[in-house]
Design an enzyme around this catalytic site. Structure first.
Site, PDB file in Angstrom:
ATOM      1  N   GLY A  95     -16.659 -13.150   6.600  1.00  0.00           N
ATOM      2  CA  GLY A  95     -17.062 -12.002   7.414  1.00  0.00           C
ATOM      3  C   GLY A  95     -18.578 -11.844   7.337  1.00  0.00           C
ATOM      4  O   GLY A  95     -19.291 -12.781   6.990  1.00  0.00           O
TER       5      GLY A  95
ATOM      6  N   GLU B 231     -14.806   4.377  20.618  1.00  0.00           N
ATOM      7  CA  GLU B 231     -15.203   3.321  21.553  1.00  0.00           C
ATOM      8  C   GLU B 231     -14.002   2.823  22.357  1.00  0.00           C
ATOM      9  O   GLU B 231     -14.090   2.579  23.559  1.00  0.00           O
ATOM     10  CB  GLU B 231     -15.864   2.172  20.775  1.00  0.00           C
ATOM     11  CG  GLU B 231     -17.159   2.628  20.119  1.00  0.00           C
ATOM     12  CD  GLU B 231     -18.015   1.495  19.576  1.00  0.00           C
ATOM     13  OE1 GLU B 231     -17.490   0.684  18.797  1.00  0.00           O
ATOM     14  OE2 GLU B 231     -19.207   1.417  19.934  1.00  0.00           O
TER      15      GLU B 231
ATOM     16  N   ALA C 105     -20.374  -3.030   8.665  1.00  0.00           N
ATOM     17  CA  ALA C 105     -21.050  -4.316   8.547  1.00  0.00           C
ATOM     18  C   ALA C 105     -22.312  -4.279   7.667  1.00  0.00           C
ATOM     19  O   ALA C 105     -22.536  -5.183   6.863  1.00  0.00           O
ATOM     20  CB  ALA C 105     -21.412  -4.831   9.950  1.00  0.00           C
ATOM     21  N   GLN C 106     -23.139  -3.231   7.815  1.00  0.00           N
ATOM     22  CA  GLN C 106     -24.441  -3.247   7.158  1.00  0.00           C
ATOM     23  C   GLN C 106     -24.412  -3.421   5.632  1.00  0.00           C
ATOM     24  O   GLN C 106     -25.123  -4.278   5.099  1.00  0.00           O
ATOM     25  CB  GLN C 106     -25.248  -1.996   7.544  1.00  0.00           C
ATOM     26  CG  GLN C 106     -26.020  -2.163   8.851  1.00  0.00           C
ATOM     27  CD  GLN C 106     -26.995  -3.326   8.819  1.00  0.00           C
ATOM     28  OE1 GLN C 106     -27.645  -3.597   7.807  1.00  0.00           O
ATOM     29  NE2 GLN C 106     -27.065  -4.063   9.908  1.00  0.00           N
TER      30      GLN C 106
ATOM     31  N   VAL D  34      -5.853 -17.227   0.343  1.00  0.00           N
ATOM     32  CA  VAL D  34      -5.932 -17.115  -1.107  1.00  0.00           C
ATOM     33  C   VAL D  34      -4.853 -16.144  -1.550  1.00  0.00           C
ATOM     34  O   VAL D  34      -4.797 -15.006  -1.083  1.00  0.00           O
ATOM     35  CB  VAL D  34      -7.327 -16.633  -1.545  1.00  0.00           C
ATOM     36  CG1 VAL D  34      -7.360 -16.469  -3.057  1.00  0.00           C
ATOM     37  CG2 VAL D  34      -8.379 -17.624  -1.080  1.00  0.00           C
TER      38      VAL D  34
ATOM     39  N   GLY E 130     -20.462 -10.293   5.191  1.00  0.00           N
ATOM     40  CA  GLY E 130     -21.039 -10.479   3.867  1.00  0.00           C
ATOM     41  C   GLY E 130     -20.964 -11.916   3.394  1.00  0.00           C
ATOM     42  O   GLY E 130     -21.970 -12.509   2.988  1.00  0.00           O
TER      43      GLY E 130
END
Lengths: 435, 435
Positions: free
Chosen positions: B17, B174, B319-320, B83, B19
């Site tokens: 993703g 949204e 996300a940040q 995993v 990160g």
């Protein structure tokens, strides 16, 4: 099927391929109620399916929502349905969402993959006539490479990386070229820990040359392009059987996890037509596209067999005859509704093209045969113009321009892994004509 | 798992993703062997999933093939795998394609939809955390409208055309806006024989305002935009149950064929971590992203809970923080391998944005709060820049520009019809910490 009653003539069109779509757009909807039926809610631009399968184009750019093309048109109705049978005595079709009567019917169902009765090949081979099939193939190609990474068994790895394409027509040739490009320009970057040299693309053709409908010059050039890309060509070779691993041919034994069957198509018939109306799994039509024995039932495109001196076995099963018949029939039906006579269909052969790779294409246009960069530019131009919808044209252009400069095919995505054919696609049976 | 042995430190990253991908790209691959594992062969740009679900973007433009991003990098290996568990005593992970030992492990598995234990909602609601889920939703919305055309039962038709979204965060807002736009600008053209006015979009929010993490001004504006678009807002309302038809809330009873659950996420944990390391279904990490009790096991992004004075419950699961932690951890691990000290992570809040429709967006940037056209342009710019890959940026741009002028969302394609949740997605169980 919940279509409103109307005093107008009801014209029902089955199939929104090249022919059905053209017909539906040009039919007069003041004098007629037009009902268009398709299995999907989108039109598929079939000539570019091979680019979806080889990660060159996203599926959505070769599909176009059918409803959008007819927005706000009156006396037009679209339905998603599977047409099961036709009752020609009662002028009714039976579908999975109910029955529908018609005044005039146009069968524009196109074609399906022809396995010539070999059920084992049908069970084990991939085909590429629909967007889900092309997406399954895209997933499978990528899944095979991922699996090849995981095995230490060299034989297994080779089989995973062997791709056998059967059929040397445009579909087989274009697919072989695209796979060759993937191998030579893309995959060795993606899989540095896999020896991509053991990947092999085989193209098997029963005749003695590729692209049988094309000029000798074009065939020879296509052959050269493919050999230059390390595609293995097997001419005069017939695939006799395939069990999912062993490719049995009359010349050479091959072992491959993936065999793509592009060796032929057949008309996608509807049950219920009399035997006399069917020839070679297509509907026999006259020069007005009327099905033998009927005045008010028509067939156009791949499923129609219109015999003429020039085309004793009917027209080639490609987009152009379908488009031209759709347009001619629209005009004829519009004439009929104003009591004018119909005109005979006349096919205008616009030529043939196939693209093998970047700057590598062949095009037969009239007396002229082109190849190389110029033919490739013609190919790009013609396909951009023909793609339905502005957005689709732009997205395809972005993809092709990006690929031209980067040598990259970027939609290498396994969005829905492929788990085998049996689960998703019921094996289609040949349609037996009824009496 | 067939990863070559090496004398280098093996760093295994689970999840590609925001990160994991950032981390993998910036890790020094001279001193370390880096293994990146993901369930898919592509990175998903999750903030745009709602546009895939509402036919605004094709799925392929928000996905990017992971291998392409690392082409020809040495000491880097990517594997598609699930995993299953971690054996912290043996420094080994167990996956569906075999075991893998590690010197350092980074858990970057992100989050999954949180149904807060309500299994009936989980069985019947749609969620939108993956591309296949977004595609299923796109298919379902369109299939419902097609079905609505076929029924004469007004109650059934209304239920087919009722869309209930649960959760007033950015995703819910949204999605509600995009569905509102579909209703107001697109669908009445597509379905002239259907009274689109009976289509209703409901947004249910448990708190007293939308976009709880945003400024009051942004919340109010978003609310106004949605009301202007005829979206029904239900604030202070909790969905208690949903059986596939009846939406049981504490305020108003709704009936809908489609309920989309955007009410929360939870860390996507791996079995095998001790109880002490887990808080709120996330892995407890210190300021160096080290998981509680381990020096060589790290977690970043949604699955990591780093408590600080400013963030007593960890960072927001967006996300940040993932991107910034991925970058910080890459630098820290690179430092470690050169015997330099690690630095503490410090989160820099870049603000928040949500788009409700054409020219309608809200953006909180630092002290400033924007809305309308300007905020929408910032939103477009930021998302174009963040999308991975040149092709994806261009394809998204083509779509947004086309939609701006045509008010059209053109990828209204039912490419794989949706046949219900149970068949495709096994219901996920909460991970019980082990001792």
């Amino acid at each position: 099927m919940n279509i409103p009653d109307s005093s107008l003539t009801r014209i029902v069109i089955i199939g929104a391929g090249f022919g059905g779509l053209k017909l539906a757009r040009y039919l007069n909807k003041k004098d007629n109620q037009v009902v268009l039926i398709d299995k999907n809610n989108y039109h598929t631009f079939q000539p570019l399916l091979y680019q979806v399968a080889t990660a060159g184009l996203e599926p959505d750019s070769i599909a176009h929502a059918i409803r959008t093309l007819f927005k706000n048109e009156k006396n037009f109705h679209f339905r998603i349905a599977d047409v099961e049978t036709i009752d020609t005595a009662k002028n009714t079709i039976h579908t999975n969402i109910g029955d529908l009567s018609f005044d005039k019917l146009i069968v524009a169902t196109g074609s399906t993959t022809n396995f010539y009765g070999n059920e084992e090949i049908e069970r084990n081979a991939m085909s590429m006539k629909t967007i889900p099939e092309a997406l399954d193939l895209r997933s499978l190609i990528l899944q095979n490479l991922e699996k090849a990474l995981l095995t230490d068994d060299l034989k297994e790895r080779k089989e995973l990386m062997n791709f056998v394409i059967v059929g040397g027509g445009p579909t087989g040739v274009e697919l072989a070229g695209a796979l060759g490009e993937l191998k030579n320009h893309v995959l060795h970057n993606d899989y540095p820990d896999l020896d991509i040299r053991i990947m092999n693309v085989h193209l098997v053709q029963s005749g003695d040359r590729l692209l049988p409908g094309f000029s000798d010059k074009a065939s020879a050039k296509a052959e050269k392009y493919l050999r230059d890309m390390d595609v293995h060509l097997w001419l005069n070779t017939r695939v006799l059987n395939y069990d999912g691993q062993f490719v049995d041919t009359n010349v050479k034994d091959l072992y491959a996890n993936t065999l793509i069957w592009a060796a032929g198509v057949k008309g996608d018939l509807i049950y219920g037509f009399p035997k006399d109306a069917i020839v070679d799994n297509r509907l026999k039509v006259n020069q007005f596209n009327q099905v033998e024995g009927f005045e008010h039932i028509f067939a156009i495109g791949d499923v129609a067999c219109m015999v003429s001196e020039e085309y004793p076995h009917g027209h080639p099963m490609v987009a152009q005859p379908a488009i031209q018949q759709g347009l001619r029939l629209a005009k004829n039906l519009n004439n009929l509704s104003r009591s004018k006579p119909m005109k005979e269909f006349k096919y205008s052969d616009k030529g043939a093209m196939a693209t093998i790779g970047r700057n590598k294409a062949v095009a037969d246009l009239g007396k002229y045969s082109f190849s190389g960069w110029f033919a490739w530019m013609i190919w790009i131009f013609v396909h951009l113009v023909s793609l339905v919808g502005f957005r689709n044209k732009m997205v395809a252009l972005v993809n092709w321009v990006t690929q031209y400069f980067s040598y990259n095919k970027s939609v290498r995505l396994i969005i829905r892994p492929y788990h085998g054919k049996a689960k998703e696609q019921p094996v289609m049976k040949d349609v037996e004509p009824e009496n």
